[in-house]
Design an enzyme around this catalytic site. Sequence first.
Site, PDB file in Angstrom:
ATOM      1  N   HIS A 139       0.843  -1.289   0.292  1.00 16.20           N
ATOM      2  CA  HIS A 139      -0.433   0.023   0.005  1.00 16.20           C
ATOM      3  C   HIS A 139       0.613   1.629  -0.427  1.00 16.20           C
ATOM      4  CE1 HIS A 139      -3.397  -2.742   1.515  1.00 16.20           C
ATOM      5  NE2 HIS A 139      -2.227  -2.918   1.790  1.00 16.20           N
TER       6      HIS A 139
HETATM    7  O1  RIB Z   1      -4.379  -0.680   6.027  1.00 15.37           O
HETATM    8  C1  RIB Z   1      -3.134  -1.023   4.982  1.00 15.37           C
HETATM    9  C2  RIB Z   1      -1.515   0.167   5.931  1.00 15.37           C
HETATM   10  O2  RIB Z   1      -1.765  -0.472   7.727  1.00 15.37           O
HETATM   11  C3  RIB Z   1      -0.661  -0.004   5.642  1.00 15.37           C
HETATM   12  O3  RIB Z   1       0.073   1.571   5.675  1.00 15.37           O
HETATM   13  C4  RIB Z   1       0.158  -0.494   6.375  1.00 15.37           C
HETATM   14  O4  RIB Z   1       2.074  -0.226   6.487  1.00 15.37           O
HETATM   15  C5  RIB Z   1      -0.508  -0.297   7.690  1.00 15.37           C
HETATM   16  O5  RIB Z   1       0.026   0.482   8.021  1.00 15.37           O
END
Ligand code: RIB
Length: 318
Positions: free
Chosen positions: A241
Amino acid sequence: MTPVLIDCDPGIDDTLALLYLAGLHHVGGIELVGVTTTAGNTTAVQAAGNARWVLDELLVDAPVLPGRPHPAQTPLVTTPETHGPTGLGYLDVPAADAAGDWAELWARGVDKHPDLHLIVTGPLTNLAAFRDSHPEHYARLRRVTVMGGAVNYRGNTTPTAEWNFWVDPHAAADVFAHPPQGKITLCSLEVTERFLIDPERLEELIRALGPHPVAAHLPEILRFYFEFHEAQGEGYQAQIHDLLTCMIALRTIPYVDTSTTIAVEAHSELMRGTSVADLRGHWHRSHNARLVTDADIDAAHRELLRVARALAGRPGIR
Ligand code: RIB
Ligand code: CA
């Protein structure tokens, strides 16, 4: 060069985001002004130790400072089951001993760089706290990109909430209710989870990094994340992400966004951290965000390899 400050919670996908930013810093794409850490995947202090380790591996001497130790209005919950006991999968690095005023680092960054780009890839605890402690500097933030939320889409933490917004729902609600000068570019789950790394892509990344010493550590970091996703039924691969968020923030890949109004639920136990976009203007409220609705994932894979190959021939090789 674009001045960049990242507030993150490394965390495995944050780690790949830091590797990418460090690579851009080396090849002159950005000036990495600093890294601050927010509590989420692990504690803010451990995340700072992880971030320091990444930047040291990449020979980037940007400052790394831990931010607020926990959300202001709710107990801290971390996720060792997702990112490993100390946040770097099966790798263990010491927690940071660095102490310093993270908010002052942000304020100095805003004063020195009117075009400062703040990227947040963890809970919004620090961003909300910055509004309280430095309201004028907060208001002057023109370029803010956030990874968070699941907008009109299923969550990854509850049926409706994404992790970053669930960990500190009050901070997320506050930031979108009182946005800085520039609309927040929001990279939410329905887009970011499309950017996947699997063992084959990891091998490709390691080959692109060539002799760079950081490459040797990636298998042990990513293996934990692959196993977590497999246990979740997502396959033996990992959603990265935060790395996609950085590429969108820096516009190094094509993407599509739409201006809208985002709101986050902070009071309901069941709907905690739920984010909604008013895509049809029912609320008649001013727009506070640019919601990313699509991104070129193939371009993102190519961009990661481009920067990895640049790192292969750059500092860090001992
Ligand atoms: O939901 C995904 C997010 O939550 C990303 O930033 C991952 O690193 C966690 O922090
Ligand atoms: Ca993160």
